[in-house]
Scaffold this active site. Structure first.
Site, PDB file in Angstrom:
ATOM      1  N   PRO A 261       0.910  -1.329  -0.034  1.00  0.00           N
ATOM      2  CA  PRO A 261      -0.133   0.127  -0.015  1.00  0.00           C
ATOM      3  C   PRO A 261       0.890   1.321  -0.056  1.00  0.00           C
ATOM      4  O   PRO A 261       1.569   1.569   0.846  1.00  0.00           O
ATOM      5  CB  PRO A 261      -0.928  -0.282   1.325  1.00  0.00           C
ATOM      6  CG  PRO A 261       0.035  -0.958   2.094  1.00  0.00           C
ATOM      7  CD  PRO A 261       0.654  -2.004   1.413  1.00  0.00           C
ATOM      8  N   VAL A 263       2.100   5.107  -0.069  1.00  0.00           N
ATOM      9  CA  VAL A 263       1.725   6.369   0.553  1.00  0.00           C
ATOM     10  C   VAL A 263       2.695   7.391   0.030  1.00  0.00           C
ATOM     11  O   VAL A 263       3.831   7.142   0.252  1.00  0.00           O
ATOM     12  CB  VAL A 263       1.443   6.518   1.968  1.00  0.00           C
ATOM     13  CG1 VAL A 263       1.032   8.021   2.342  1.00  0.00           C
ATOM     14  CG2 VAL A 263       0.116   5.564   2.486  1.00  0.00           C
ATOM     15  N   ASP A 439       5.939   2.229   1.798  1.00  0.00           N
ATOM     16  CA  ASP A 439       5.150   1.046   2.116  1.00  0.00           C
ATOM     17  C   ASP A 439       4.220   1.096   3.369  1.00  0.00           C
ATOM     18  O   ASP A 439       4.917   1.147   4.496  1.00  0.00           O
ATOM     19  CB  ASP A 439       5.966  -0.399   2.214  1.00  0.00           C
ATOM     20  CG  ASP A 439       4.881  -1.347   2.208  1.00  0.00           C
ATOM     21  OD1 ASP A 439       3.778  -1.410   2.809  1.00  0.00           O
ATOM     22  OD2 ASP A 439       5.505  -2.745   2.045  1.00  0.00           O
ATOM     23  N   HIS A 440       3.023   1.470   3.573  1.00  0.00           N
ATOM     24  CA  HIS A 440       2.267   1.771   4.536  1.00  0.00           C
ATOM     25  C   HIS A 440       2.450   0.515   5.868  1.00  0.00           C
ATOM     26  O   HIS A 440       1.787   0.938   7.016  1.00  0.00           O
ATOM     27  CB  HIS A 440       1.031   2.555   4.480  1.00  0.00           C
ATOM     28  CG  HIS A 440       0.377   3.540   5.541  1.00  0.00           C
ATOM     29  ND1 HIS A 440       1.188   3.830   6.690  1.00  0.00           N
ATOM     30  CD2 HIS A 440      -0.437   4.462   5.188  1.00  0.00           C
ATOM     31  CE1 HIS A 440       0.549   4.615   7.316  1.00  0.00           C
ATOM     32  NE2 HIS A 440      -0.548   5.205   6.705  1.00  0.00           N
ATOM     33  N   ARG A 441       2.495  -0.544   5.496  1.00  0.00           N
ATOM     34  CA  ARG A 441       2.689  -1.639   6.120  1.00  0.00           C
ATOM     35  C   ARG A 441       3.712  -1.530   7.345  1.00  0.00           C
ATOM     36  O   ARG A 441       3.896  -2.025   8.218  1.00  0.00           O
ATOM     37  CB  ARG A 441       2.589  -2.873   5.352  1.00  0.00           C
ATOM     38  CG  ARG A 441       1.540  -3.082   4.431  1.00  0.00           C
ATOM     39  CD  ARG A 441       1.651  -4.508   3.751  1.00  0.00           C
ATOM     40  NE  ARG A 441       3.073  -4.494   2.913  1.00  0.00           N
ATOM     41  CZ  ARG A 441       3.246  -5.365   2.088  1.00  0.00           C
ATOM     42  NH1 ARG A 441       2.583  -6.573   1.959  1.00  0.00           N
ATOM     43  NH2 ARG A 441       4.347  -5.180   1.516  1.00  0.00           N
TER      44      ARG A 441
END
Length: 467
Positions: A261, A263, A439-441
């Protein structure tokens, strides 16, 4: 006389196929051991394939432009019966030494023609003038105009290494002759396009004229119909096979875009003091033979900011027992390079250990090698964070896609003069935009924002780099 059949060697790094790009020999040509016989393109790089035999070219078994699997026969040689057999290409054989022109696993010349015993492929060849250097190093010296007899060797048993040649070339100011060309020239070479491109409307692609079809589908080249106008369509469209570097890049980008994901955050920066520092470094005798650009300061800024926000340098890993985050306490700094054969992202290993001058030299070597199409698979493995310099194309900012195996990528926009408020007054300043996708994780909003703010702070005040 005997006939030897040579098969495509194991290219290593998990790659199982390659394309024959150019044959350098023809049937009937005389060849010696280590003469370049062809160029092959893997998913990672363009590689010159040297001959394992001395003799005469018999038959070329694979035509140019064809992609084949490892182990496929590609050429035959007619050799004398007394010639020792070349070592077999096996996955267990050691890879070529880093920096060598041959990056194929288990492949290389087996021995000198006058030797009675087979020698390992990595064994250097001693010339008649007493210089010990491998054939790829000799070729590099010829390309740079370096006399090997004048180079001080640092390798084992007095062997001249790649670094020895590069160091001598830099000291002799020869390095300027192989500096990366200006981006304007490279842009014209790297992306060939059809002479006449036709736009295919979304309605034409859907065949109904109703309902929206994705813009990408609308712009995609359409196969010509079989109707009366087929001939006209064929003259206006072109089909470009997706293979080699382009194929690997597309797979990696799709994998990243649909698994991590993304951002993106960005900040506009007054980079006037960065431009002043670049000007001073260019005038410094210590940097006389090194290309200095704002990218050098950007690279140092990213390395500095990683120390304060290490999660941007981490990676998301899925395992059989569940997901985990690997935090790397070192920086293998990737630099996205647009080349005539596609996008490559080689990286500078352990960049955190390099000073300003050594980092500049590493950037010079990395970009020059990439432009020449000589980047090896090993040089593209193990990256931890990447910089993409979209400013060279005149772009202010972008939303870059993260390189697989990483958690962040930083985009540097063009640096241009703009009106800027300084101490309550509007003044012309050198301004750029720093953007980053994460990577928003792995990275939370506060972490990615702090990281980009730190990079921007260094560009505004490079004195922060002085510990």
């Amino acid at each position: 006389m005997s006939t030897q059949t040579f098969t495509l060697p194991d290219v290593g790094e998990g790659l199982t196929e390659a394309e024959i790009v150019t044959w350098r020999v023809a049937p009937g040509d005389a060849v010696a051991v280590d003469d370049v016989i062809c160029e092959i393109e893997t998913a990672k790089s363009l590689v010159e394939l040297p001959s394992p035999h001395a003799g005469t070219v018999g038959e070329i078994l694979v035509s140019e432009g064809k992609t084949i699997d490892v182990g496929t026969p590609i050429i035959t040689f007619v050799t004398s019966a007394a010639e020792p057999a070349a070592p077999a290409a096996t996955p267990e054989a050691p890879a070529a030494e880093e920096g060598s022109g041959s990056v194929l696993v288990g492949y290389g010349s087996g021995a000198e023609a006058t030797s009675r015993r087979r020698r390992p492929a990595e064994r250097p060849v001693r010339s008649t003038v007493g210089v010990i250097a491998k054939p790829p190093i000799r070729k590099l010296a010829r390309d740079l105009g370096v006399d090997l007899t004048q180079v001080a060797p640092t390798g084992a048993d007095g062997e001249v290494t790649r670094d020895d040649v590069m160091r001598h070339a830099e000291q002799a100011s020869v390095f300027r002759n192989i500096q990366t060309p200006e981006w304007g020239d490279v842009r014209e070479e790297k992306l060939p396009v059809p002479e006449r491109a036709s736009f295919v409307s979304p309605s034409a692609r859907s065949g109904t004229g109703e309902g929206p079809v994705g813009l990408a589908r609308g712009l995609a080249p359409a196969r010509p119909s079989t109707g009366s106008g087929a001939g006209a369509d064929e003259s206006r469209t072109e089909s470009i096979p997706v293979k080699g570097v382009r194929k690997a890049t597309s797979s990696a980008m799709v994998q990243s875009a649909y698994s991590a994901p993304h951002v993106t955050v960005w900040k506009e920066v007054d980079a006037s003091r960065t431009m002043e520092l670049v000007k001073r470094l260019k005038a410094s005798p210590d940097f006389a033979d090194v290309k200095v650009s704002p990218l050098l300061i950007m690279a140092r800024a990213v390395i500095w900011a990683v120390r304060r926000t290490p999660m941007v340098n981490a990676a998301w890993i899925d395992t059989a027992d569940g997901a985990e985050i690997a935090v790397r306490h070192y920086v293998n700094l990737g630099i996205a390079a647009a080349t005539p054969r596609g996008l490559l992202v080689p990286n500078i290993k352990d960049a955190q250990d390099l000073g300003m001058r050594d980092l500049a030299r590493a950037l010079n070597r990395l970009t020059a090698t990439a432009r020449e199409g000589k980047t090896t698979p090993a040089e593209q493995q193990g990256g931890t964070i990447t910089i993409t310099n979209i400013g060279v194309f005149g772009m202010d900012a972008g939303t870059p896609i993260i390189n697989p195996g990483e958690a962040g990528i930083v985009a540097m926009g063009t640096i241009s003069q703009k009106p800027w408020v300084v101490d309550g007054e509007v003044r012309p300043r050198w301004v750029t935009t720093v953007a980053g996708s994460f990577d928003h994780r792995v990275v939370d909003g506060d972490g990615m924002s702090r990281f980009i703010a730190d990079v921007a702070a260094v560009l505004e005040e490079p004195a922060l780099l002085v510990d």
